[in-house]
Design a protein around this motif. Structure first.
Motif, PDB file in Angstrom:
ATOM      1  N   ALA A   1       0.828  -1.202   0.000  1.00 56.97           N
ATOM      2  CA  ALA A   1       0.000   0.000   0.000  1.00 56.97           C
ATOM      3  C   ALA A   1       0.865   1.256   0.000  1.00 56.97           C
ATOM      4  O   ALA A   1       0.521   2.257  -0.641  1.00 56.97           O
ATOM      5  N   ILE A   2       1.961   1.216   0.716  1.00 57.64           N
ATOM      6  CA  ILE A   2       2.897   2.343   0.735  1.00 57.64           C
ATOM      7  C   ILE A   2       3.426   2.604  -0.678  1.00 57.64           C
ATOM      8  O   ILE A   2       3.421   3.738  -1.170  1.00 57.64           O
TER       9      ILE A   2
ATOM     10  N   GLU B   1       1.023   6.632  -6.983  1.00 58.03           N
ATOM     11  CA  GLU B   1      -0.145   7.372  -7.459  1.00 58.03           C
ATOM     12  C   GLU B   1      -0.018   8.865  -7.168  1.00 58.03           C
ATOM     13  O   GLU B   1      -0.434   9.697  -7.986  1.00 58.03           O
ATOM     14  N   LEU B   2       0.544   9.221  -6.041  1.00 60.02           N
ATOM     15  CA  LEU B   2       0.763  10.632  -5.745  1.00 60.02           C
ATOM     16  C   LEU B   2       1.782  11.242  -6.705  1.00 60.02           C
ATOM     17  O   LEU B   2       1.642  12.397  -7.117  1.00 60.02           O
TER      18      LEU B   2
ATOM     19  N   TRP C   1       7.310  11.981  -0.760  1.00 57.69           N
ATOM     20  CA  TRP C   1       8.382  11.259  -0.064  1.00 57.69           C
ATOM     21  C   TRP C   1       7.809  10.323   0.996  1.00 57.69           C
ATOM     22  O   TRP C   1       6.635  10.387   1.341  1.00 57.69           O
ATOM     23  N   LEU C   2       8.691   9.459   1.487  1.00 56.10           N
ATOM     24  CA  LEU C   2       8.356   8.525   2.555  1.00 56.10           C
ATOM     25  C   LEU C   2       9.043   8.968   3.838  1.00 56.10           C
ATOM     26  O   LEU C   2      10.196   9.389   3.824  1.00 56.10           O
TER      27      LEU C   2
ATOM     28  N   ASN D   1       5.274   6.585   6.679  1.00 55.22           N
ATOM     29  CA  ASN D   1       4.183   7.474   6.295  1.00 55.22           C
ATOM     30  C   ASN D   1       4.436   7.896   4.855  1.00 55.22           C
ATOM     31  O   ASN D   1       5.588   8.074   4.446  1.00 55.22           O
ATOM     32  N   VAL D   2       3.370   8.064   4.080  1.00 59.41           N
ATOM     33  CA  VAL D   2       3.484   8.524   2.693  1.00 59.41           C
ATOM     34  C   VAL D   2       3.020   9.981   2.642  1.00 59.41           C
ATOM     35  O   VAL D   2       1.915  10.288   3.086  1.00 59.41           O
ATOM     36  N   ILE D   3       3.854  10.862   2.098  1.00 60.76           N
ATOM     37  CA  ILE D   3       3.568  12.301   2.138  1.00 60.76           C
ATOM     38  C   ILE D   3       3.723  12.916   0.746  1.00 60.76           C
ATOM     39  O   ILE D   3       4.689  12.622   0.038  1.00 60.76           O
TER      40      ILE D   3
END
Length: 470
Positions: free
Chosen positions: A62-63, A69-70, A79-80, A262-264
């Protein structure tokens, strides 16, 4: 005469602003409902990846998917953010049985149970013991060690059905799930069965986080949830035969913490790039279903906010971030890590919005903010009226954005209609088919509209000073 001209100019200016805002919101809703991406994203998260428990292979998938997609959206940054998370594995499907010992026979009735997240396992042979039913910690304490020791405690406290706010009903008895094993173990219990936190009568056991607090490992007892139908069956059976026994077997296991992310993603602000506005949901979910409502819906709605801003031609003044938090369900590590790094970097977060209440029809927002900011928000109520959005009140915002709280930030939570949310919450029926496409898209548009307005008009930096009573 000059005063009249000034008043007229001010009136016309407000009218123009209102018309511009109405047109922008109309375009946002149109884009979401006719050209939305949220439902397709949720389809992939749910049906191609599935349940995304922290530390699992699916969580990592999912990450990688949401980051990709972002990046396709053409954001300024993606970024992660590293975060260590707990790893708990359910193991084989749990077994539960009510055992009635008659003079000439033994009757075994199968029931639907699931291990609570973080629970220890039973032995390989399972656990069988007599049962004591209670509906509160006060009842448990009143019974004392003499009546609890060596038994399985059955917490049968139901969600209060006459509370219209279902989250209030949930909060009223969730402590039995989280701390039931802790409290029962102190009195010598050997296991715990907890009524599922569900307002509907069905056969789905609902998992959720539980904790042992300061209990040493040798005092930790297995804890499982039982479906509402089977909880009623067990209660009725106990009323007839107080000596019946309960058997359950679960093979869950806890491992060392593992690295996750976290996906940002960010659109950098054109005028105030150092003022950050955040929108987000949690990427992890429990493992029984595919986490479509909790919180796949919030994840894709948050991603959609940035896409809709771009599609609607809005150029944000402030930097808008989408944050897909990891580990809300059993640790809140992602939310805490994000806030910790934001503080270290001295980032000025002025607004944060979370969606973590399911993908149902949006009704409005609850705000954790100053009175001055709430007064500003009230002025926007009429802009949302055409979309039947009417709920604007002070209240809870969200778990993952909570660590960002300070004296000036505005924290907000999307509030969908919650009457059916707990039918699916943490259960195996929390699947893609339970989410309505149009409701999901309305929620994404509603979130985008609020972000647009806060970005355009800013946040009142006046602290919420408590009133001193005489």
């Amino acid at each position: 005469m000059n005063k009249i001209l000034i008043i007229l100019f001010a009136f016309l200016s407000v009218s123009v602003y209102a018309q511009n805002d109405e047109a922008t919101l109309k375009n946002i809703y149109k884009q979401s409902l006719t050209n939305g991406q949220s439902y397709a994203w949720l389809d992939y998260l749910s049906n191609e990846i599935g349940g995304r428990l922290s530390g699992s292979e699916n969580a990592q998938k999912a990450i990688e998917y949401t980051k990709a997609e972002l990046e396709k959206l053409g954001l300024d940054k993606v970024w992660l953010q590293e975060v260590m998370v707990p790893k708990w594995v359910r193991g084989e499907k749990e077994i539960g049985k009510i055992i009635l010992n008659n003079e000439n026979s033994t009757i075994k009735m199968d029931v639907n149970i699931c291990a609570l997240g973080g629970s220890t396992a039973t032995s390989d042979k399972g656990l069988q013991a007599k049962v004591v039913e209670v509906k509160s910690f006060e009842e448990l304490e009143a019974l004392g060690e003499d009546k609890i020791k060596g038994k399985i405690v059955f917490f049968n406290g139901a969600m209060q059905a006459d509370l219209i706010n279902t989250f209030e009903a949930y909060g009223g008895c969730s402590k039995q799930r989280y701390a039931g094993a802790y409290e029962a173990s102190k009195l010598g219990a050997v296991g715990v069965i907890v009524r599922s936190l569900n307002l509907r009568q069905d056969d789905f056991p609902h998992t959720g986080s539980m904790g042992y607090l300061d209990l040493p490992n040798d005092k930790r007892i297995p804890s499982a949830a039982i479906s509402t139908n089977d909880a009623d069956t067990l209660s009725k059976a106990l009323a007839k035969d107080g000596n019946l026994e309960f058997y359950f077997k679960q093979s869950c296991q806890k491992y060392d913490d593992v690295l996750s992310y976290n996906v940002i993603g960010e659109i950098t602000g054109s005028e105030f790039p150092d003022e950050y506005m955040l929108v987000g949901g949690h990427l992890d979910s429990w493992d029984l279903g595919d986490g479509a409502h909790d919180d796949g819906a919030g994840v894709v709605q948050s991603m959609e906010v940035l896409r809709l801003l771009k599609e609607s031609g809005v150029k944000p003044k402030r930097s808008i971030r989408v944050v897909l938090f990891m580990n809300e369900e059993n640790g809140l590590r992602g939310g805490r890590k994000y806030a910790e790094e934001a503080k270290e970097k001295n980032e000025n977060h002025v607004f944060a919005l979370e969606s973590d209440s399911g993908g149902f029809t949006p009704r409005g927002f609850s705000f954790d903010c100053s009175d001055a900011n709430l007064a500003q928000i009230e002025q926007w109520r009429s802009l949302f009226k055409p979309y039947l959005i009417h709920f604007f009140e002070k209240g809870y915002s969200g778990a993952d954005i909570g660590p960002l709280k300070n004296d000036t930030i505005v924290l907000a939570g999307l509030r969908p209609d919650s009457q059916r949310y707990f039918d699916y919450h943490h259960a195996s029926n929390d699947t893609f088919d339970a989410v309505n496409k149009r409701e999901l898209e309305l929620g994404a548009a509603t979130m985008t509209s609020l972000v647009y307005l806060f970005d355009k008009y800013g946040v009142n930096q006046i602290k919420n000073i408590p009133q001193i009573k005489d």
